[in-house]
Write an enzyme that holds these catalytic residues in place. Structure first.
Site, PDB file in Angstrom:
ATOM      1  N   ASN A   1      35.829  50.084  43.586  1.00 46.49           N
ATOM      2  CA  ASN A   1      36.265  49.535  44.565  1.00 46.49           C
ATOM      3  C   ASN A   1      35.921  50.028  46.160  1.00 46.49           C
ATOM      4  OD1 ASN A   1      36.479  46.572  44.778  1.00 46.49           O
ATOM      5  ND2 ASN A   1      39.049  47.494  46.028  1.00 46.49           N
TER       6      ASN A   1
ATOM      7  N   CYS B   1      40.809  14.935  38.648  1.00 47.56           N
ATOM      8  CA  CYS B   1      41.269  14.558  39.669  1.00 47.56           C
ATOM      9  C   CYS B   1      42.819  15.364  39.832  1.00 47.56           C
ATOM     10  CB  CYS B   1      41.540  13.473  39.876  1.00 47.56           C
ATOM     11  SG  CYS B   1      42.933  12.727  40.656  1.00 47.56           S
TER      12      CYS B   1
ATOM     13  N   CYS C   1      39.011   9.935  43.145  1.00 53.27           N
ATOM     14  CA  CYS C   1      38.980   9.291  41.792  1.00 53.27           C
ATOM     15  C   CYS C   1      38.450   8.744  41.601  1.00 53.27           C
ATOM     16  CB  CYS C   1      40.649   9.976  41.104  1.00 53.27           C
ATOM     17  SG  CYS C   1      40.647   9.341  40.128  1.00 53.27           S
TER      18      CYS C   1
ATOM     19  N   ILE D   1      34.995  33.047  39.778  1.00 56.02           N
ATOM     20  CA  ILE D   1      35.079  31.742  39.126  1.00 56.02           C
ATOM     21  C   ILE D   1      34.015  30.932  39.383  1.00 56.02           C
ATOM     22  CG2 ILE D   1      37.351  30.447  40.162  1.00 56.02           C
ATOM     23  CD1 ILE D   1      35.069  29.588  42.699  1.00 56.02           C
ATOM     24  N   ASP D   2      33.028  32.407  39.257  1.00 61.41           N
ATOM     25  CA  ASP D   2      31.609  31.533  39.183  1.00 61.41           C
ATOM     26  C   ASP D   2      31.162  31.809  38.041  1.00 61.41           C
ATOM     27  OD1 ASP D   2      31.711  34.962  38.380  1.00 61.41           O
ATOM     28  OD2 ASP D   2      31.636  35.409  40.760  1.00 61.41           O
TER      29      ASP D   2
ATOM     30  N   HIS E   1      42.267  32.219  37.638  1.00 56.57           N
ATOM     31  CA  HIS E   1      41.933  31.163  38.701  1.00 56.57           C
ATOM     32  C   HIS E   1      40.489  30.161  38.511  1.00 56.57           C
ATOM     33  CE1 HIS E   1      43.294  35.017  41.501  1.00 56.57           C
ATOM     34  NE2 HIS E   1      44.203  34.331  40.687  1.00 56.57           N
TER      35      HIS E   1
ATOM     36  N   CYS F   1      45.577  12.681  39.070  1.00 52.97           N
ATOM     37  CA  CYS F   1      45.664  12.167  37.618  1.00 52.97           C
ATOM     38  C   CYS F   1      45.401  13.327  36.557  1.00 52.97           C
ATOM     39  CB  CYS F   1      45.294  10.778  37.415  1.00 52.97           C
ATOM     40  SG  CYS F   1      43.957  10.777  37.253  1.00 52.97           S
TER      41      CYS F   1
HETATM   42  P1  CNA Z   1      38.838  40.318  47.522  1.00 59.03           P
HETATM   43  O1  CNA Z   1      40.566  40.264  48.386  1.00 59.03           O
HETATM   44  O2  CNA Z   1      37.444  39.634  48.342  1.00 59.03           O
HETATM   45  O3  CNA Z   1      38.820  41.614  47.201  1.00 59.03           O
HETATM   46  C1  CNA Z   1      37.701  41.944  47.075  1.00 59.03           C
HETATM   47  C2  CNA Z   1      37.427  43.614  47.404  1.00 59.03           C
HETATM   48  O4  CNA Z   1      36.621  44.295  46.345  1.00 59.03           O
HETATM   49  C3  CNA Z   1      37.582  44.167  47.842  1.00 59.03           C
HETATM   50  O5  CNA Z   1      38.695  45.544  47.917  1.00 59.03           O
HETATM   51  C4  CNA Z   1      36.355  44.931  48.774  1.00 59.03           C
HETATM   52  O6  CNA Z   1      37.063  46.293  49.691  1.00 59.03           O
HETATM   53  C5  CNA Z   1      36.001  44.959  47.200  1.00 59.03           C
HETATM   54  N1  CNA Z   1      34.813  44.931  47.507  1.00 59.03           N
HETATM   55  C6  CNA Z   1      33.829  43.772  48.101  1.00 59.03           C
HETATM   56  N2  CNA Z   1      32.172  43.779  47.652  1.00 59.03           N
HETATM   57  C7  CNA Z   1      32.281  45.247  47.241  1.00 59.03           C
HETATM   58  C8  CNA Z   1      30.945  46.408  47.013  1.00 59.03           C
HETATM   59  N3  CNA Z   1      30.029  46.162  47.106  1.00 59.03           N
HETATM   60  N4  CNA Z   1      31.611  47.516  46.760  1.00 59.03           N
HETATM   61  C9  CNA Z   1      32.906  48.194  46.483  1.00 59.03           C
HETATM   62  N5  CNA Z   1      33.296  47.324  46.935  1.00 59.03           N
HETATM   63  C10 CNA Z   1      33.502  45.772  47.422  1.00 59.03           C
HETATM   64  O7  CNA Z   1      38.584  39.352  46.875  1.00 59.03           O
HETATM   65  P2  CNA Z   1      39.957  39.660  45.077  1.00 59.03           P
HETATM   66  O8  CNA Z   1      38.878  39.496  44.252  1.00 59.03           O
HETATM   67  O9  CNA Z   1      40.803  40.693  45.062  1.00 59.03           O
HETATM   68  O10 CNA Z   1      40.809  37.622  45.347  1.00 59.03           O
HETATM   69  C11 CNA Z   1      41.256  36.842  44.538  1.00 59.03           C
HETATM   70  C12 CNA Z   1      40.066  35.805  45.108  1.00 59.03           C
HETATM   71  C13 CNA Z   1      39.615  36.094  45.684  1.00 59.03           C
HETATM   72  C14 CNA Z   1      39.885  35.133  43.641  1.00 59.03           C
HETATM   73  O11 CNA Z   1      41.359  34.051  43.771  1.00 59.03           O
HETATM   74  C15 CNA Z   1      39.010  34.903  43.388  1.00 59.03           C
HETATM   75  O12 CNA Z   1      39.012  33.150  43.125  1.00 59.03           O
HETATM   76  C16 CNA Z   1      38.300  34.412  44.584  1.00 59.03           C
HETATM   77  N6  CNA Z   1      37.150  34.515  45.030  1.00 59.03           N
HETATM   78  C17 CNA Z   1      35.867  34.635  43.827  1.00 59.03           C
HETATM   79  C18 CNA Z   1      34.749  34.964  43.898  1.00 59.03           C
HETATM   80  C19 CNA Z   1      33.992  34.667  42.752  1.00 59.03           C
HETATM   81  O13 CNA Z   1      33.932  33.684  42.138  1.00 59.03           O
HETATM   82  N7  CNA Z   1      32.415  35.126  42.811  1.00 59.03           N
HETATM   83  C20 CNA Z   1      34.400  34.687  44.886  1.00 59.03           C
HETATM   84  C21 CNA Z   1      34.909  34.787  46.220  1.00 59.03           C
HETATM   85  C22 CNA Z   1      36.530  34.928  46.788  1.00 59.03           C
END
Ligand code: CNA
Length: 455
Positions: A421, A312, A336, A286-287, A304, A315
């Protein structure tokens, strides 16, 4: 809608249900959606007398519509009162009207299993539904049968064993093949699926990394209202008590320590697009850092939501984002302006309780999707475009949140998948090129191999 649990992929009731439809000559649900789709998707209404509920589900047996547990829960009442279809032979286990399909977001729920469910048949239904609900945006054409993709799954006869899992035929890519195919533009429709992990290097914590993820931070804050950190993003809690979210927004999301900037992962996606090789970037983030890196909004599916605007929850009246942020700075949820006005059109008497305190109605929240809310239309309308991908790169996500994770559930077995990842989010090891370790290190290696500029 977003939900925090993995769907069951082998629901016995769903499997038996398709066979039973065939046995009793009931029109298969997918075909029924095709024939009735426009009428039921345009204005779903709960059939319960006097109910105005609109988060509507449809019973896959009798095809009546009822609202969900987030409204008056008429669908669960329908299931509880139902008896197994009389004309059907005795099936194994209970076959009350337990299967429901969401007309909001195309997800499936089994009341017997008490969970979301998913299967190749579910996916075909969801794609048909999405094409009807969003006719202008969908690109999938179920009449076209791609040579290396299974044609539309035929309805299986009842009580056969569940279908075997999708086979992975070709060996996974090697790192060298990935770079070569990107360099020589053999891959030119790359879908990139991203999550919080790609923005960790930009200073934004992810959700689940132990010790430093947002959920760990939530657990440290004094928020007795929360039984589990995930509840911070639950609409039901926010409606009754928006303070925990306001506190998190202030302490974790708006902290002066966080000055996010796009990092190589975001620039990689942008450069893929500059090279005309990006199909779409589906992100859970969401960033907005992809946009800041220069990716056009048309190539980004923010599943997301985002923080660019605020409404709001009740509404839908739009409020300036700066007002929401200013209220968070004061640790004050933002009421709101519209539906808390004394003379608001939608009732509420004189706007005051008996003790002269103002009636509290809607609160403002940024346009991020909470658990319990539908995902944006753009996610549903662009969902099936992933079928066109010639390579899928998954970066920085645990793939624990659905329906986002459905994107990978039924990819063609021939589409190469690259996972960048720290840990493997559940793919079979033979299926993927897995690049573990720090995302930034691996992305830089790829960008260097392609001769692309890094930051
Ligand atoms: P999560 O479930 O926290 O998974 C993140 C994944 O990234 C994990 O498997 C970690 O091991 C991996 N990870 C984290 N840092 C590193 C790194 N430096 N190097 C390698 N791997 C890494 O997050 P998801 O996105 O899967 O979950 C979905 C949620 C998180 C959504 O609803 C988002 O809106 C929400 N979210 C978003 C943000 C953002 O916008 N930046 C921040 C926090 C949460």
């Amino acid at each position: 809608m977003s939900f925090a649990v993995s769907p069951k992929i082998d629901c016995p009731h769903e499997h038996s249900y398709h066979g039973l439809c065939q046995e009793v000559g009931q029109i298969p649900f997918r075909q029924w959606i095709e024939e009735n789709g426009r009428a039921i998707t345009s204005d779903p209404q709960c059939s319960a007398i006097g109910c105005a509920g609109c988060e509507t589900w449809i019973c896959m047996y009798c095809r009546e519509q009822f609202c969900s547990r987030y409204e008056m829960a008429h669908m669960v009442g329908h299931y509880e009162d139902s008896i197994p279809p009389a004309q059907m032979n005795d099936p194994p286990g209970s076959l009350k009207h337990c299967l429901a399909f969401s007309l909001s977001d195309g997800s499936f729920w089994c009341y017997e299993c008490d969970t979301y469910i998913y299967s190749p048949q579910c996916r075909e239904i969801a794609v048909t539904f999405s094409d009807i609900k969003f006719p202008d945006n969908g690109t999938s054409d179920s009449s076209v049968v791609d040579n290396d993709r299974s044609p539309v799954t035929p309805w299986t006869p009842s009580f056969l064993p569940p279908p075997p899992p999708i086979q992975s035929n070709p060996p996974p890519l090697t790192f060298e093949e990935l770079c070569d195919k990107l360099k020589t533009k053999q891959f030119n429709r790359v879908a990139v699926l991203t999550g919080a992990g790609i923005s960790v290097a930009a200073g934004i914590p992810d959700f689940r990394t132990p010790g430093i993820g947002l959920y760990a931070r939530v657990a440290e804050l004094d928020l007795p209202e929360l039984e589990r950190p995930e509840q911070i993003f639950q609409l039901e809690l926010f409606k009754d008590n928006p303070y925990p979210f306001t506190k998190i927004a202030k302490e974790c999301l708006l902290s002066p320590d966080i000055k996010p900037h796009p990092v190589n992962a975001h620039h990689f996606i942008k450069q893929l697009n500059d090279a005309n090789q990006l199909l779409l970037n589906y992100t859970q983030n969401i960033d907005g850092l992809e946009l800041e890196a220069g990716l056009p909004l048309s190539k980004l599916v923010q599943a997301h939501g985002h923080m660019r605007s605020a409404h709001c929850y009740r509404c839908r009246y739009e409020h300036p984002m700066k007002d929401f942020l200013a209220a968070c700075e004061r640790y004050q949820p933002l009421l709101c302006k519209y539906c808390n006005e004394d003379n608001a059109e939608d009732g509420g008497g004189d706007g005051y309780n008996d003790d002269d305190t103002p009636v509290r109605k809607g609160y403002v929240k940024p346009d991020i999707v909470f658990f319990g809310e539908s995902l944006p239309e753009s996610f549903h309308s662009k969902f099936s475009q992933i079928d066109d991908a010639d390579c899928v790169i998954v970066m920085g996500t645990s793939l624990k949140v659905y329906p986002f994770a459905f994107l990978v559930a039924a990819l063609r077995s021939t589409v190469p998948i690259v996972v960048i990842n720290r840990d493997n989010p559940g793919f079979s090891a033979e299926r993927i090129l897995f690049l573990p370790g720090e995302i930034e290190d691996n992305v830089k290696k790829i960008m260097n191999a392609l001769g692309w500029q890094t930051v």
